[in-house]
Motif scaffolding. Structure first.
Motif, mmCIF file in Angstrom:
data_model
loop_
_atom_site.group_PDB
_atom_site.id
_atom_site.type_symbol
_atom_site.label_atom_id
_atom_site.label_comp_id
_atom_site.label_asym_id
_atom_site.label_seq_id
_atom_site.Cartn_x
_atom_site.Cartn_y
_atom_site.Cartn_z
ATOM 1 N N LYS A 269 5.388 6.698 -0.520
ATOM 2 C CA LYS A 269 6.162 5.590 0.035
ATOM 3 C C LYS A 269 5.286 4.376 0.278
ATOM 4 O O LYS A 269 4.092 4.493 0.520
ATOM 5 C CB LYS A 269 6.795 6.013 1.351
ATOM 6 C CG LYS A 269 7.787 7.140 1.205
ATOM 7 C CD LYS A 269 8.454 7.465 2.506
ATOM 8 C CE LYS A 269 9.485 8.558 2.277
ATOM 9 N NZ LYS A 269 10.246 8.866 3.465
ATOM 10 N N GLU A 270 5.924 3.226 0.224
ATOM 11 C CA GLU A 270 5.246 1.977 0.555
ATOM 12 C C GLU A 270 5.121 1.904 2.079
ATOM 13 O O GLU A 270 6.098 2.098 2.786
ATOM 14 C CB GLU A 270 6.072 0.798 0.033
ATOM 15 C CG GLU A 270 5.336 -0.507 0.030
ATOM 16 C CD GLU A 270 4.247 -0.596 -1.024
ATOM 17 O OE1 GLU A 270 3.235 -1.254 -0.735
ATOM 18 O OE2 GLU A 270 4.394 -0.013 -2.114
ATOM 19 N N VAL A 271 3.929 1.655 2.559
ATOM 20 C CA VAL A 271 3.699 1.550 3.998
ATOM 21 C C VAL A 271 3.014 0.231 4.314
ATOM 22 O O VAL A 271 2.316 -0.335 3.492
ATOM 23 C CB VAL A 271 2.860 2.721 4.550
ATOM 24 C CG1 VAL A 271 3.597 4.039 4.413
ATOM 25 C CG2 VAL A 271 1.504 2.789 3.884
ATOM 26 N N THR A 272 3.213 -0.231 5.528
ATOM 27 C CA THR A 272 2.566 -1.446 5.997
ATOM 28 C C THR A 272 1.260 -1.042 6.682
ATOM 29 O O THR A 272 1.277 -0.187 7.570
ATOM 30 C CB THR A 272 3.470 -2.181 7.007
ATOM 31 O OG1 THR A 272 4.717 -2.428 6.388
ATOM 32 C CG2 THR A 272 2.833 -3.489 7.438
ATOM 33 N N PRO A 273 0.157 -1.628 6.273
ATOM 34 C CA PRO A 273 -1.120 -1.295 6.903
ATOM 35 C C PRO A 273 -1.132 -1.645 8.386
ATOM 36 O O PRO A 273 -0.570 -2.683 8.774
ATOM 37 C CB PRO A 273 -2.160 -2.119 6.156
ATOM 38 C CG PRO A 273 -1.455 -2.793 5.038
ATOM 39 C CD PRO A 273 0.005 -2.635 5.235
ATOM 40 N N ASN A 274 -1.758 -0.784 9.186
ATOM 41 C CA ASN A 274 -1.891 -1.080 10.610
ATOM 42 C C ASN A 274 -2.942 -2.163 10.785
ATOM 43 O O ASN A 274 -4.011 -2.095 10.232
ATOM 44 C CB ASN A 274 -2.315 0.174 11.390
ATOM 45 C CG ASN A 274 -1.251 1.225 11.370
ATOM 46 O OD1 ASN A 274 -0.077 0.921 11.209
ATOM 47 N ND2 ASN A 274 -1.638 2.470 11.543
ATOM 48 N N GLU A 275 -2.598 -3.153 11.532
ATOM 49 C CA GLU A 275 -3.530 -4.269 11.731
ATOM 50 C C GLU A 275 -4.041 -4.279 13.157
ATOM 51 O O GLU A 275 -3.436 -3.857 14.050
ATOM 52 C CB GLU A 275 -2.868 -5.582 11.395
ATOM 53 C CG GLU A 275 -2.460 -5.624 9.947
ATOM 54 C CD GLU A 275 -1.799 -6.937 9.565
ATOM 55 O OE1 GLU A 275 -2.311 -7.585 8.630
ATOM 56 O OE2 GLU A 275 -0.803 -7.296 10.203
ATOM 57 N N MET B 158 0.832 -1.164 0.000
ATOM 58 C CA MET B 158 0.000 0.000 0.000
ATOM 59 C C MET B 158 0.887 1.240 0.000
ATOM 60 O O MET B 158 1.852 1.305 0.735
ATOM 61 C CB MET B 158 -0.904 -0.036 1.233
ATOM 62 C CG MET B 158 -1.641 1.243 1.479
ATOM 63 S SD MET B 158 -2.617 1.264 3.007
ATOM 64 C CE MET B 158 -3.535 -0.234 2.897
ATOM 65 N N LYS B 159 0.559 2.211 -0.837
ATOM 66 C CA LYS B 159 1.355 3.434 -0.927
ATOM 67 C C LYS B 159 0.592 4.605 -0.328
ATOM 68 O O LYS B 159 -0.625 4.687 -0.449
ATOM 69 C CB LYS B 159 1.709 3.731 -2.370
ATOM 70 C CG LYS B 159 2.642 2.716 -2.976
ATOM 71 C CD LYS B 159 3.022 3.097 -4.376
ATOM 72 C CE LYS B 159 4.008 2.072 -4.928
ATOM 73 N NZ LYS B 159 4.492 2.453 -6.240
#
Length: 65
Positions: free
Chosen positions: A59-65, A1-2
């Motif tokens: 930027k590429e980000v990691t989704p908050n889970e 995800m960007k």
């Protein structure tokens, strides 16, 4: 995800990114610097492309889970 990220120290709140964002994810609270609403940002890069100072990056980000 960007997602778009603004360098808050360099932003002069010119508003170019505000008008470029079709998702309505950019705001300029208090006229100080642009802020990206991560929930609304679709990572398209339109704001970054319109920034005359080139201080917005996608930027590429990691989704908050």
């Amino acid at each position: 995800m960007k997602k778009a990220v603004v360098d808050q120290k360099l932003c002069v709140a010119c508003g170019c990114c505000l008008t470029a964002c079709k998702a309505g994810a950019v705001s300029i609270p208090k006229g100080v610097s642009a802020v990206i609403d991560e929930a609304k940002c679709i990572g398209c890069g339109m704001c970054a492309g319109k920034c005359p100072a080139s201080i917005i990056t996608v930027k590429e980000v990691t989704p908050n889970e």
